[in-house]
Motif scaffolding. Sequence first.
Motif, PDB file in Angstrom:
ATOM      1  N   MET A  83       3.596  -3.858  12.397  1.00 38.69           N
ATOM      2  CA  MET A  83       3.380  -2.440  12.523  1.00 38.69           C
ATOM      3  C   MET A  83       2.022  -2.118  11.922  1.00 38.69           C
ATOM      4  N   SER A  84       1.259  -1.290  12.554  1.00 36.60           N
ATOM      5  CA  SER A  84      -0.064  -0.955  12.048  1.00 36.60           C
ATOM      6  C   SER A  84      -0.203   0.555  11.860  1.00 36.60           C
ATOM      7  N   PHE A  85      -1.214   0.920  11.085  1.00 34.52           N
ATOM      8  CA  PHE A  85      -1.520   2.336  10.870  1.00 34.52           C
ATOM      9  C   PHE A  85      -2.990   2.468  10.538  1.00 34.52           C
TER      10      PHE A  85
ATOM     11  N   ASP B 100       0.340  11.624   9.175  1.00 34.62           N
ATOM     12  CA  ASP B 100       1.597  11.133   9.731  1.00 34.62           C
ATOM     13  C   ASP B 100       1.823   9.679   9.368  1.00 34.62           C
ATOM     14  N   ASN B 101       3.045   9.375   8.995  1.00 33.95           N
ATOM     15  CA  ASN B 101       3.447   8.002   8.707  1.00 33.95           C
ATOM     16  C   ASN B 101       4.117   7.450   9.959  1.00 33.95           C
ATOM     17  N   PRO B 102       3.438   6.577  10.681  1.00 33.98           N
ATOM     18  CA  PRO B 102       4.006   6.060  11.924  1.00 33.98           C
ATOM     19  C   PRO B 102       5.220   5.173  11.667  1.00 33.98           C
ATOM     20  N   GLY B 103       6.357   5.585  12.143  1.00 32.32           N
ATOM     21  CA  GLY B 103       7.548   4.751  12.032  1.00 32.32           C
ATOM     22  C   GLY B 103       8.107   4.615  10.634  1.00 32.32           C
TER      23      GLY B 103
ATOM     24  N   GLN C 119       4.599   0.517   3.775  1.00 31.08           N
ATOM     25  CA  GLN C 119       3.257   0.125   3.340  1.00 31.08           C
ATOM     26  C   GLN C 119       2.331   1.342   3.377  1.00 31.08           C
ATOM     27  N   PHE C 120       2.457   2.164   4.412  1.00 32.18           N
ATOM     28  CA  PHE C 120       1.654   3.376   4.531  1.00 32.18           C
ATOM     29  C   PHE C 120       1.867   4.277   3.317  1.00 32.18           C
TER      30      PHE C 120
ATOM     31  N   ALA D 261      -6.804   1.481   6.994  1.00 33.20           N
ATOM     32  CA  ALA D 261      -6.197   0.752   8.113  1.00 33.20           C
ATOM     33  C   ALA D 261      -5.317  -0.343   7.525  1.00 33.20           C
ATOM     34  N   GLY D 262      -4.179  -0.566   8.150  1.00 34.47           N
ATOM     35  CA  GLY D 262      -3.285  -1.593   7.651  1.00 34.47           C
ATOM     36  C   GLY D 262      -2.408  -2.156   8.741  1.00 34.47           C
TER      37      GLY D 262
END
Length: 83
Positions: free
Chosen positions: A1-3, A22-25, A29-30, A59-60
Amino acid sequence: MSFNFRTEGLIADVVEEVTAADNPGENPQFERVRAFVLAELEAWPTEPPALNGVLVEVAGFFDSSSRNVTIILRPMYVGPPED
């Protein structure tokens, strides 16, 4: 999963943007990265000659076998609006 997210401006405005990002999903980690960035912004120098703004780029990526994150916090000067 990335952000990823990017914002820049006066420190108070950047804090609002990072808080609202926004925190995707529901990525844990975000949330850890957001907490780190907010802690750094809370400790950001504000007395002269410190600059009054900041650029934040994050970015992560993580999965079951790896994790990585890049965080850039760059001081910047935000001048008065131009006419």
